[in-house]
Motif scaffolding. Structure first.
Motif, short mmCIF file in Angstrom:
data_model
loop_
_atom_site.label_atom_id
_atom_site.label_comp_id
_atom_site.label_asym_id
_atom_site.label_seq_id
_atom_site.Cartn_x
_atom_site.Cartn_y
_atom_site.Cartn_z
N LEU A 147 -6.16 0.34 1.61
CA LEU A 147 -5.66 1.22 1.03
C LEU A 147 -4.57 0.32 -0.03
CD1 LEU A 147 -3.72 4.41 2.59
CD2 LEU A 147 -2.57 2.63 1.28
N GLU A 148 -4.27 1.05 -1.22
CA GLU A 148 -3.54 0.37 -1.96
C GLU A 148 -2.65 1.09 -2.99
OE1 GLU A 148 -6.54 -2.01 -4.43
OE2 GLU A 148 -5.98 -0.78 -6.12
N ILE A 149 -1.62 0.76 -3.44
CA ILE A 149 -0.88 1.21 -4.56
C ILE A 149 -0.66 0.38 -5.71
CG2 ILE A 149 1.26 2.08 -4.94
CD1 ILE A 149 1.77 2.88 -2.33
N ALA A 150 -1.46 0.74 -6.77
CA ALA A 150 -1.18 -0.03 -8.00
C ALA A 150 -0.25 0.26 -8.75
CB ALA A 150 -2.72 0.19 -8.86
N VAL A 151 0.66 -0.64 -9.22
CA VAL A 151 1.90 -0.53 -9.97
C VAL A 151 1.54 -0.65 -11.30
CG1 VAL A 151 4.29 -1.20 -10.47
CG2 VAL A 151 3.45 -1.28 -8.13
N PRO A 152 1.82 0.02 -12.26
CA PRO A 152 1.61 0.21 -13.69
C PRO A 152 1.62 -1.22 -14.26
CG PRO A 152 2.45 2.04 -13.32
CD PRO A 152 2.72 1.36 -11.93
N GLU A 153 0.79 -1.48 -15.32
CA GLU A 153 0.82 -2.99 -16.09
C GLU A 153 2.06 -3.08 -16.71
OE1 GLU A 153 -2.56 -3.23 -18.56
OE2 GLU A 153 -3.93 -2.39 -17.20
N ASN A 154 2.95 -1.96 -17.19
CA ASN A 154 3.97 -2.42 -18.01
C ASN A 154 5.35 -2.36 -16.81
OD1 ASN A 154 4.10 0.39 -17.22
ND2 ASN A 154 4.43 1.11 -19.41
N ALA A 155 5.07 -2.09 -15.62
CA ALA A 155 6.11 -2.01 -14.79
C ALA A 155 6.81 -3.21 -14.41
CB ALA A 155 5.85 -1.31 -13.48
N ASP A 156 8.02 -3.31 -14.13
CA ASP A 156 8.79 -4.73 -13.88
C ASP A 156 8.67 -4.78 -12.30
OD1 ASP A 156 10.73 -3.33 -12.74
OD2 ASP A 156 12.22 -3.34 -14.63
N MET A 157 8.99 -6.03 -11.73
CA MET A 157 9.19 -6.49 -10.49
C MET A 157 10.00 -5.78 -9.67
SD MET A 157 6.85 -8.62 -9.90
CE MET A 157 7.18 -9.26 -8.38
N PRO A 175 3.34 -4.20 3.32
CA PRO A 175 2.40 -4.25 2.49
C PRO A 175 1.98 -5.74 2.12
CG PRO A 175 3.87 -3.15 1.02
CD PRO A 175 4.54 -3.28 2.45
N LYS A 176 0.87 -6.05 1.86
CA LYS A 176 0.48 -7.47 1.29
C LYS A 176 0.40 -7.05 -0.20
CE LYS A 176 -2.45 -8.85 5.00
NZ LYS A 176 -3.76 -9.25 5.70
N ARG A 177 0.22 -8.43 -0.96
CA ARG A 177 0.43 -8.14 -2.47
C ARG A 177 -0.56 -9.10 -3.09
NH1 ARG A 177 6.70 -8.31 -4.17
NH2 ARG A 177 7.63 -6.97 -2.42
N LEU A 186 0.20 -3.49 -4.04
CA LEU A 186 0.50 -3.35 -2.69
C LEU A 186 -0.56 -2.59 -2.07
CD1 LEU A 186 4.11 -2.03 -3.32
CD2 LEU A 186 3.59 -4.43 -2.96
N TYR A 187 -1.04 -3.52 -0.98
CA TYR A 187 -2.19 -3.18 -0.06
C TYR A 187 -2.08 -3.21 1.43
CZ TYR A 187 -4.18 -7.78 0.22
OH TYR A 187 -4.07 -9.01 0.47
N PHE A 188 -2.84 -2.49 1.92
CA PHE A 188 -3.19 -2.93 3.40
C PHE A 188 -4.63 -2.89 3.79
CE2 PHE A 188 0.78 0.06 3.15
CZ PHE A 188 1.52 -0.70 4.06
N LYS A 189 -5.03 -3.88 4.83
CA LYS A 189 -6.30 -3.77 5.37
C LYS A 189 -6.52 -3.53 6.72
CE LYS A 189 -8.78 -5.68 1.86
NZ LYS A 189 -10.13 -5.10 1.45
#
Length: 316
Positions: A147-157, A175-177, A186-189
């Motif tokens: 399961l993951e959350i993909a932060v947009p390319e133009n987003a900052d840290m 979450p792992k990165r 950000l994801y979970f395995k």
């Protein structure tokens, strides 16, 4: 055959999560989460290729802006790809109405994260529902746990770190990165973390499906291990029986034959020739009187030793 988007596991998850968003507080919290990942350079603009997300955003925004003429909905179609839905609110008065309702001064990721941090635990899940619907995905558990959350390319840290920190603070999940191209993920395995995340966003049915799949996989793996163990034992048993038979044949074909054996060893040889497929424990019960498995094994070791000596004498 390619699975249709409406048949995929992630589509079912997002549909169930969207249906769980009810009541004003949860609706506002969910809308806050959706705005966190939206394009807000010009008023309020929300883009998605998921029809469930599009329908939910329209439902939530209409709670605040009942006049549909002030909400612009566009569809951009691409060959070989899902259509992209673009929903925008450009009127300043409407944008202010949304901001006032959500308790933020402007559509800024930092302000939205601060507002989300102050939400009651009962509404934080709805906020994460909005985040997941906008940029999350989950793999069918029958294939793998992811399961993951993909932060947009133009987003900052700040956005990347902020979501992670909120998850750790409110529900204790870290979450792992990773970075995939320009996207920050950000994801979970771990299946249990995925179950917790799905429950958090209102997809309890999907969470149970992950749990049931894990139980099924565990049972299947145990069965496979047992089968492999049985197969290995059978192979060892067959190899041992074959060696015993070869030893008995060597003795039988020697000048003195089986007559050179003691009564105990001759009985063992005769029974092995009669029951070549028996395991030692099965063969033990055929002796008169019955022997223990170790007793039978001891006699066969003696037979193999005699056969080895016969073979050595031939070589000499």
């Amino acid at each position: 055959m390619k699975v249709k988007s409406t048949e995929s596991f992630v589509y079912k998850v997002k549909s169930e999560a969207a249906e769980s968003v009810t009541g004003r507080k949860k609706s506002d919290a969910c809308l806050l989460g959706m705005l966190l990942l939206s394009d807000n350079s010009d008023g309020i603009v929300y883009k998605t290729d998921n029809e469930v997300c599009k329908d939910l955003f329209l439902r939530l925004i209409r709670h605040i802006i009942p006049d549909d003429s002030n909400i612009c909905e566009e569809v951009v179609r691409h060959r070989g790809r899902l259509p992209e839905y673009r929903i925008s609110v450009s009127e300043k008065s409407d944008t202010n109405a949304v901001l006032n309702r959500l308790g933020i001064l402007d559509v800024d990721s930092g302000k939205i994260l601060n507002r989300a941090d102050k939400l009651a635990d009962s509404n934080f899940g709805a906020f994460m529902t909005g985040v997941f619907l906008s940029c999350g995905r989950v793999t069918d558990p029958s294939r793998e746990y992811h399961l993951e959350i993909a932060v947009p390319e133009n987003a900052d840290m700040r956005l990347y770190d902020g979501i992670s920190e909120l998850l750790e603070k409110h529900i204790g999940l870290i979450p792992k990165r990773l970075t995939r191209g320009e996207k920050k993920i950000l994801y979970f395995k771990d299946s249990e973390n995925i179950e917790d995340m799905l429950t958090l966003i209102g997809a309890t049915g999907a969470s149970l499906e992950v749990m049931n799949t894990k139980v099924y996989k565990d049972i299947r793996n145990r069965a496979n291990r047992a089968t492999n163990c049985d197969t290995a034992n059978l192979e060892r048993q067959n190899a041992s029986a074959l060696r015993q038979l070869e030893a008995i044949k060597t003795i039988e074909n020697s000048p003195k034959g089986l007559s050179q054996l003691s009564d105990e060893l001759r009985e063992a040889a005769t029974l092995r020739l009669k029951y070549p497929e028996y395991a030692l424990s099965e063969l033990a019960s055929e002796f008169n009187p019955p022997l223990s498995r170790s007793g039978v094994n001891h006699r066969f070791k003696k037979l193999i030793e005699i056969a080895d000596n016969i073979n050595k004498s031939k070589e000499g």
